[in-house]
Design a protein around this motif. Structure first.
Motif, PDB file in Angstrom:
ATOM      1  N   ILE A 115       0.796  -1.309  -0.101  1.00 46.67           N
ATOM      2  CA  ILE A 115      -0.012  -0.046  -0.017  1.00 46.67           C
ATOM      3  C   ILE A 115       0.923   1.296  -0.108  1.00 46.67           C
ATOM      4  O   ILE A 115       0.353   2.509  -0.463  1.00 46.67           O
ATOM      5  N   TYR A 118       0.976   1.806  -3.451  1.00 45.98           N
ATOM      6  CA  TYR A 118      -0.355   2.147  -4.542  1.00 45.98           C
ATOM      7  C   TYR A 118      -0.606   3.597  -3.995  1.00 45.98           C
ATOM      8  O   TYR A 118      -1.110   4.034  -3.126  1.00 45.98           O
ATOM      9  N   ALA A 149      -5.176  -3.519  -3.845  1.00 52.69           N
ATOM     10  CA  ALA A 149      -4.867  -2.612  -2.502  1.00 52.69           C
ATOM     11  C   ALA A 149      -5.865  -2.604  -1.614  1.00 52.69           C
ATOM     12  O   ALA A 149      -5.766  -2.356  -0.489  1.00 52.69           O
ATOM     13  N   ARG A 179     -10.541   3.250  -1.700  1.00 52.65           N
ATOM     14  CA  ARG A 179     -10.392   2.868  -2.926  1.00 52.65           C
ATOM     15  C   ARG A 179     -11.529   2.158  -3.535  1.00 52.65           C
ATOM     16  O   ARG A 179     -11.804   2.221  -4.583  1.00 52.65           O
TER      17      ARG A 179
END
Length: 263
Positions: A115, A118, A149, A179
């Motif tokens: 993460i 990301y 993610a 997300r």
């Protein structure tokens, strides 16, 4: 050479931006496609032609592809784009791509590292004219990485909750919801987590924010979806979060014969 495709698009060689490629969307898209395809091996030139030059006959299409490859090699070095018969690919030793690093970390359950890589959706806001095949390939890739993610963040949230680190658990849950902000099951999962760790007011705020997002996105349909969500949430929260029932009742009342309130 570093190719950053998650969030802000960057291409750097020895720390310096490679503007000559960044300013050429189709050539940059070709590089990104080959880089992201790398774990699966080389790609046939025929497939690349169908994706990036679908309207051209074979001979002019191949000429355009050869020019793009020549340009990338001249800008990045001759060892970056590899050829094998009628196939092309990207060297894993010459070019690093954040999306590949993210995917590898996620599949190996190194979720914290994943993460951090990301930074946003794959090639967010990036568009190539006259390359519908690329756009059709990109969207499923984008969705798959976003889901990965999301799952990594939930894994971290569960780990932190089990360790008693409730603030960190809530933070990872919030990141996961960002997300997939319109996913009802994700919102419910975050609300349940907040309720378990004693933040009942936070759970109610999450629901309120969710309905407002739906109101902005779906207009009148928000109340129908709100009703469906209410039925799923009622059995889980009616005993532990009475305020939620009041909020849902208020939303239903506002939805009878009226559009959603404009915020």
């Amino acid at each position: 050479i570093q190719l950053w495709t998650l969030g802000a698009l960057e291409l750097r060689a020895d720390g310096a931006e490679v503007r000559s490629v960044l300013n050429q969307p189709k050539r940059l898209a070709l590089l990104a496609y080959l880089a992201l395809h790398r774990p699966h091996g080389f790609v046939s030139r025929e497939s690349v032609l169908a994706m990036f030059w679908p309207e051209q006959d074979e001979e002019p299409g191949r000429s355009a592809l050869n020019r793009a490859i020549y340009y990338l090699r001249r800008s990045l070095g001759g060892d970056v784009i590899l050829s094998r018969g009628d196939e092309i690919g990207v060297s894993g030793t010459e070019l690093w791509c954040d999306a590949l690093g993210f995917r590898k970390a996620a599949t190996e359950q190194r979720c914290g590292e994943a993460i951090e890589l990301y930074r946003g959706d794959l090639l967010a806001g990036f568009h190539v004219s006259d390359a519908n095949g690329f756009e059709e390939w990109l969207e499923p890739e984008r969705i798959a990485l976003r889901k990965l993610a999301h799952d990594c963040a939930w894994s971290l949230a569960q780990t932190e909750e089990q360790a008693g680190n409730y603030a960190a658990a809530a933070q990872h849950a919030a990141w996961a919801c960002e997300r997939e902000p319109y996913n009802e099951s994700t919102v419910q999962r975050r609300m349940l987590l907040l309720d378990r760790i004693g933040d009942r007011a936070g759970a109610v705020r999450v629901f309120e924010q969710f309905t407002l997002r739906l109101a902005a996105q779906l207009d009148l349909a928000v109340f129908q979806i709100g009703e469906n969500c209410a039925e799923q949430l009622r059995t889980q929260f009616v005993a532990r979060a009475p305020r939620l029932v009041q909020i849902l009742a208020q939303l239903r009342f506002q939805g009878v014969g009226h559009g959603p309130r404009r915020m």
